[in-house]
Write a protein that holds these residues in place. Structure first.
Motif, short mmCIF file in Angstrom:
data_model
loop_
_atom_site.label_atom_id
_atom_site.label_comp_id
_atom_site.label_asym_id
_atom_site.label_seq_id
_atom_site.Cartn_x
_atom_site.Cartn_y
_atom_site.Cartn_z
N SER A 19 3.29 4.55 11.22
CA SER A 19 3.20 3.10 11.31
C SER A 19 2.20 2.62 10.27
O SER A 19 0.99 2.87 10.38
CB SER A 19 2.74 2.69 12.71
N ILE A 21 7.71 2.75 10.50
CA ILE A 21 7.52 1.35 10.88
C ILE A 21 6.42 0.77 9.98
O ILE A 21 5.42 1.44 9.72
CB ILE A 21 7.10 1.22 12.35
N CYS A 78 5.00 4.90 3.56
CA CYS A 78 6.18 5.32 4.31
C CYS A 78 7.08 6.24 3.49
O CYS A 78 7.59 7.25 4.00
CB CYS A 78 6.97 4.10 4.78
N GLN A 96 4.14 -2.87 8.83
CA GLN A 96 3.77 -4.28 8.90
C GLN A 96 4.14 -4.93 7.57
O GLN A 96 3.74 -4.45 6.51
CB GLN A 96 2.27 -4.40 9.15
N ILE A 144 -1.07 6.39 11.87
CA ILE A 144 -1.27 4.98 11.57
C ILE A 144 -1.99 4.85 10.24
O ILE A 144 -3.06 5.43 10.04
CB ILE A 144 -2.11 4.30 12.68
#
Length: 302
Positions: free
Chosen positions: A157, A183, A170, A185, A93
């Protein structure tokens, strides 16, 4: 170390959900500590008071055993885990925001191994005090991602408030570590297409809210069931590898009660499972049902 503990472990774990490699790891790691040390000291004093020759040798021998088990078994645990391929895969994360922290908490409760980076010192201290693995540094830096577990991560993420940082993190994870499940945001709705074009699954606050409200309107019962996922209920995906399942029809697979196969994915095709559908190695199976039943069924198929 060589006979008694391995034998005891393999006997006591027979018929459990532990894999052969996991049982081997448990058998190989058994460092000794305070209990044998304190017991040996007590015995040594009593033997010395009784006039037994070389009574202090008991303590020496026991502490030598403790030293050897700590160095060999505890020190060799990381190598043993890597050799046996049982190191848990990490969900990495990026970001210590409320979203990132809430996601880490949920993943931890579901048995995943979350690791975070790119958080403030205060947040890092709070997360570490709660038992999470946290690395301080910019999540776009390959060295920081590696320190956070990027080499064993199964997905990333990115959950910061900066879209540029999320997409760069990413891309770094993909190019440096070969992680394909990405993934992010997306804070600005107009940036969602750019993330998709780069193979990153975008999640925007607007669409997430709309999807949730749409589920409440059209599928209230299913949404209520989903709200208990991770506690009473569970949804899990597993890649079928078990010899007991490959080549069998669905109706021949004896899953745990309260667990059912809801969906198949073979290559890039989604298949609605029918009783006569024959399972192939590499099929991705989606299971739903009660949490414990689903977890045991996953073990049967993987």
């Amino acid at each position: 170390m060589v006979v008694i503990r391995p034998l005891a472990v393999f006997l006591s774990t027979t018929g459990t959900q532990f894999t052969w490699n996991e049982r081997t790891f448990i058998a190989a790691v058994g460092p000794r500590g305070i209990i044998p040390a304190s017991t040996a000291t007590l015995f040594s004093l009593q033997l010395a008071n009784a006039g037994v020759p070389n009574a202090k040798s008991v303590v020496h021998v026991v502490f030598l055993v403790i030293l050897v088990t700590v160095v060999v078994e505890a020190g060799g645990a990381p190598l043993a885990a890597k050799t046996l391929d049982i190191i848990p895969m990490t969900v990495l994360i990026i970001g210590g925001s409320r979203i990132g922290r809430a996601l880490a908490d949920r993943l931890d409760k579901r048995g995943e191994t979350p690791s975070s980076s790119n958080a403030t010192v205060r947040v890092i201290n709070e997360l570490r005090s709660e038992g999470y693995s946290v690395v301080r540094g910019n999540g776009t830096d390959a060295a920081v991602l590696e320190e956070a577990g990027g080499d064993r991560a199964k997905m990333v993420s990115a959950a910061t408030s900066d879209d540029d940082q999320n997409i760069l993190a990413c891309q770094t994870a993909r190019t440096r570590f070969g992680i394909d499940r990405l993934i992010a945001q997306v804070n600005k709705l107009e940036n969602a297409d750019a993330f998709s074009d780069l193979g990153v699954q975008p999640v925007t606050p607007v669409t997430a809210t709309v999807d949730m409200m749409d589920d409440l309107i059209l599928r209230p019962n299913f949404y209520e069931w989903l709200s208990a996922v991770g506690d009473e209920n569970e949804i899990a995906e597993v890649v079928v590898k078990s010899d007991a399942a490959v080549g069998e029809q669905i109706q021949q697979i004896e899953l745990e009660n309260d667990a059912v196969i809801a969906l198949f994915r073979r290559d890039d095709e989604f298949i609605v499972p029918k009783p006569t559908l024959r399972i192939q190695e590499g099929d991705v199976v989606t299971l739903i049902g009660k949490r414990e039943a689903v977890e045991r069924s996953v073990v049967m198929l993987e």
